[in-house]
Design a protein around this motif. Structure first.
Motif, mmCIF file in Angstrom:
data_model
loop_
_atom_site.group_PDB
_atom_site.id
_atom_site.type_symbol
_atom_site.label_atom_id
_atom_site.label_comp_id
_atom_site.label_asym_id
_atom_site.label_seq_id
_atom_site.Cartn_x
_atom_site.Cartn_y
_atom_site.Cartn_z
ATOM 1 N N LEU A 1 1.147 -1.084 -0.174
ATOM 2 C CA LEU A 1 0.229 -0.474 -0.221
ATOM 3 C C LEU A 1 1.144 1.544 -0.104
ATOM 4 O O LEU A 1 2.234 1.982 0.922
ATOM 5 N N LEU A 2 0.475 2.437 -0.976
ATOM 6 C CA LEU A 2 1.760 3.551 -1.631
ATOM 7 C C LEU A 2 0.383 4.257 -1.143
ATOM 8 O O LEU A 2 -0.992 4.297 -0.903
ATOM 9 N N GLN A 3 0.068 5.926 0.227
ATOM 10 C CA GLN A 3 -0.843 6.205 0.757
ATOM 11 C C GLN A 3 0.361 8.048 -0.617
ATOM 12 O O GLN A 3 0.976 7.936 0.589
ATOM 13 N N HIS A 4 -0.945 8.140 -0.657
ATOM 14 C CA HIS A 4 0.113 9.467 -1.625
ATOM 15 C C HIS A 4 0.415 11.169 -0.151
ATOM 16 O O HIS A 4 1.195 11.747 -0.366
ATOM 17 N N ASP A 5 -1.150 10.682 0.617
ATOM 18 C CA ASP A 5 -0.551 11.566 1.828
ATOM 19 C C ASP A 5 1.000 11.663 2.250
ATOM 20 O O ASP A 5 2.077 12.843 2.880
ATOM 21 N N SER A 6 1.748 10.536 2.175
ATOM 22 C CA SER A 6 2.436 10.312 2.928
ATOM 23 C C SER A 6 4.156 11.622 2.011
ATOM 24 O O SER A 6 4.813 11.312 2.132
ATOM 25 N N THR B 1 4.500 14.697 -6.009
ATOM 26 C CA THR B 1 4.535 13.608 -6.889
ATOM 27 C C THR B 1 5.359 12.369 -7.591
ATOM 28 O O THR B 1 5.178 11.500 -7.864
ATOM 29 N N SER B 2 6.221 13.441 -8.212
ATOM 30 C CA SER B 2 6.882 12.842 -9.066
ATOM 31 C C SER B 2 8.062 11.243 -7.937
ATOM 32 O O SER B 2 8.766 10.907 -8.627
ATOM 33 N N LEU B 3 8.429 11.791 -6.608
ATOM 34 C CA LEU B 3 8.646 10.875 -5.712
ATOM 35 C C LEU B 3 7.842 9.773 -5.709
ATOM 36 O O LEU B 3 8.719 8.359 -6.014
ATOM 37 N N MET B 4 6.786 9.927 -5.649
ATOM 38 C CA MET B 4 5.744 8.464 -5.638
ATOM 39 C C MET B 4 5.799 7.473 -6.783
ATOM 40 O O MET B 4 6.104 6.481 -7.181
ATOM 41 N N VAL B 5 6.032 8.295 -8.309
ATOM 42 C CA VAL B 5 5.923 7.759 -9.811
ATOM 43 C C VAL B 5 6.913 7.286 -9.122
ATOM 44 O O VAL B 5 7.294 5.799 -9.671
ATOM 45 N N GLU B 6 8.050 7.295 -8.984
ATOM 46 C CA GLU B 6 9.189 7.105 -9.430
ATOM 47 C C GLU B 6 9.768 5.698 -8.220
ATOM 48 O O GLU B 6 9.955 4.420 -8.192
ATOM 49 N N LYS C 1 12.085 -3.907 -7.330
ATOM 50 C CA LYS C 1 12.813 -3.109 -5.907
ATOM 51 C C LYS C 1 11.865 -2.156 -4.690
ATOM 52 O O LYS C 1 10.785 -1.729 -4.901
ATOM 53 N N ALA C 2 11.946 -2.737 -3.277
ATOM 54 C CA ALA C 2 11.832 -1.910 -2.028
ATOM 55 C C ALA C 2 11.309 -0.140 -2.414
ATOM 56 O O ALA C 2 12.804 0.157 -3.189
ATOM 57 N N ALA C 3 10.954 0.184 -2.217
ATOM 58 C CA ALA C 3 10.694 1.876 -1.534
ATOM 59 C C ALA C 3 11.228 2.030 0.038
ATOM 60 O O ALA C 3 10.550 1.520 0.463
ATOM 61 N N GLY C 4 11.497 3.389 0.174
ATOM 62 C CA GLY C 4 11.998 4.243 1.493
ATOM 63 C C GLY C 4 10.713 5.195 1.238
ATOM 64 O O GLY C 4 11.469 6.175 -0.004
ATOM 65 N N VAL C 5 9.640 5.151 1.946
ATOM 66 C CA VAL C 5 8.292 6.031 1.111
ATOM 67 C C VAL C 5 8.365 6.971 2.386
ATOM 68 O O VAL C 5 8.817 6.701 4.057
ATOM 69 N N PRO C 6 8.566 8.053 2.305
ATOM 70 C CA PRO C 6 8.419 9.472 3.933
ATOM 71 C C PRO C 6 7.311 9.240 4.808
ATOM 72 O O PRO C 6 6.040 8.591 4.545
ATOM 73 N N ILE C 7 7.476 9.791 6.164
ATOM 74 C CA ILE C 7 6.975 9.241 6.839
ATOM 75 C C ILE C 7 6.611 10.890 7.005
ATOM 76 O O ILE C 7 6.954 11.095 7.431
ATOM 77 N N TYR C 8 5.289 10.831 7.668
ATOM 78 C CA TYR C 8 4.370 12.590 7.406
ATOM 79 C C TYR C 8 3.618 12.608 8.495
ATOM 80 O O TYR C 8 2.858 11.878 8.818
ATOM 81 N N ASP C 9 4.347 13.913 9.215
ATOM 82 C CA ASP C 9 3.811 13.791 11.024
ATOM 83 C C ASP C 9 2.447 15.229 10.196
ATOM 84 O O ASP C 9 2.902 16.302 9.973
ATOM 85 N N VAL D 1 12.270 6.091 7.656
ATOM 86 C CA VAL D 1 11.016 6.007 6.069
ATOM 87 C C VAL D 1 10.831 5.287 6.366
ATOM 88 O O VAL D 1 11.389 4.372 7.228
ATOM 89 N N GLN D 2 9.975 4.595 5.892
ATOM 90 C CA GLN D 2 8.977 3.838 5.722
ATOM 91 C C GLN D 2 9.458 2.651 4.414
ATOM 92 O O GLN D 2 8.505 2.921 3.325
ATOM 93 N N ARG D 3 10.069 1.085 5.154
ATOM 94 C CA ARG D 3 9.906 0.261 4.031
ATOM 95 C C ARG D 3 9.094 -0.183 3.212
ATOM 96 O O ARG D 3 8.712 -0.757 4.346
ATOM 97 N N ILE D 4 9.137 -0.090 1.752
ATOM 98 C CA ILE D 4 8.060 -0.946 0.810
ATOM 99 C C ILE D 4 8.253 -1.362 0.040
ATOM 100 O O ILE D 4 8.563 -2.102 -0.472
ATOM 101 N N GLU D 5 7.999 -2.880 0.763
ATOM 102 C CA GLU D 5 8.294 -4.987 -0.782
ATOM 103 C C GLU D 5 7.390 -4.469 -1.259
ATOM 104 O O GLU D 5 6.193 -4.066 -1.417
#
Length: 207
Positions: free
Chosen positions: A34-39, A65-70, A79-87, A97-101
């Motif tokens: 799961l990827l959330q755009h809000d991140s 959004t360009s980072l999410m597309v990447e 390949k895994a992705a290091g997704v930002p964690i937004y407060d 960051v959150q590692r998404i497999e």
């Protein structure tokens, strides 16, 4: 591994997050990511907290959004992705960051997922969750007060100044790109069952 990418869009409070969560919960563990755009909200650490509170968080430019597309492309390539964690209480990204497999199914969720052409090109199934405005507003008020520490006055100001105008300009028009429109979000069990059945077929074909 071939990854099927499902985009779930809809207005704030529409129930799109519930739909995304219920889809992921209904599929076998490890078969869905799961990827959330809000991140991907931009980290505006150059501004004071007060100035960050005044930002328009409902405009596409507020998101990287360009980072999410990447990251979607990386996950599709296995390949895994290091997704930002937004407060959302400080309007800042956390340093970690959150590692998404990668997985057989990737669910991408957010109000503007269908509004961006680069994201749409990455989606195999495009879903728009459509819920009446009065229900959406009450859900947003409850969420922002209970989960994000906002006052009612702040929620009301943000809704009239940015949320509603941006919905009319960007979110609602993006509905025309949807392959599937789901009324009433997570309460629409028929639509959820149909989506889950399609995704399980994909997972079965990959195993």
């Amino acid at each position: 591994m071939t990854t099927l990418v499902v985009g779930i869009a809809g207005a704030t409070g529409s129930g799109k997050t519930t739909v995304a969560r219920r889809l992921t919960e209904a599929l076998p563990r490890g078969s869905v990511a799961l990827l959330q755009h809000d991140s991907y909200y931009r980290d505006r650490s150059d501004l004071t907290y007060e100035a960050r509170c005044e930002l328009n968080f409902d405009h596409p430019d507020s998101l990287e959004t360009s980072l999410m597309v990447e990251h979607i492309q990386s996950l599709r390539e296995g390949k895994a992705a290091g997704v930002p964690i937004y407060d959302f209480t400080t309007h800042r990204r956390r340093p970690d960051v959150q590692r998404i497999e990668p997985a057989a199914v990737l669910v991408v969720e957010g109000i503007l997922v269908l509004a961006d052409a680069a994201v749409r090109e990455m989606l195999d199934i495009k879903v728009f969750v459509d819920t009446d405005a009065d229900i959406r507003v009450f859900r947003r008020i409850r969420r922002d007060i209970e989960q994000r520490g906002r006052s009612f006055a702040a929620v009301r100001k943000q809704y009239y100044s940015t949320v509603r105008p941006m919905h009319l300009q960007f979110v609602e028009p993006s509905k025309r790109w949807a392959d599937v429109i789901v009324p009433e979000g997570g309460r629409n069990q028929v639509a959820l069952d149909l989506l889950v059945a399609r995704l399980r077929t994909v997972i079965t074909e990959e195993t």
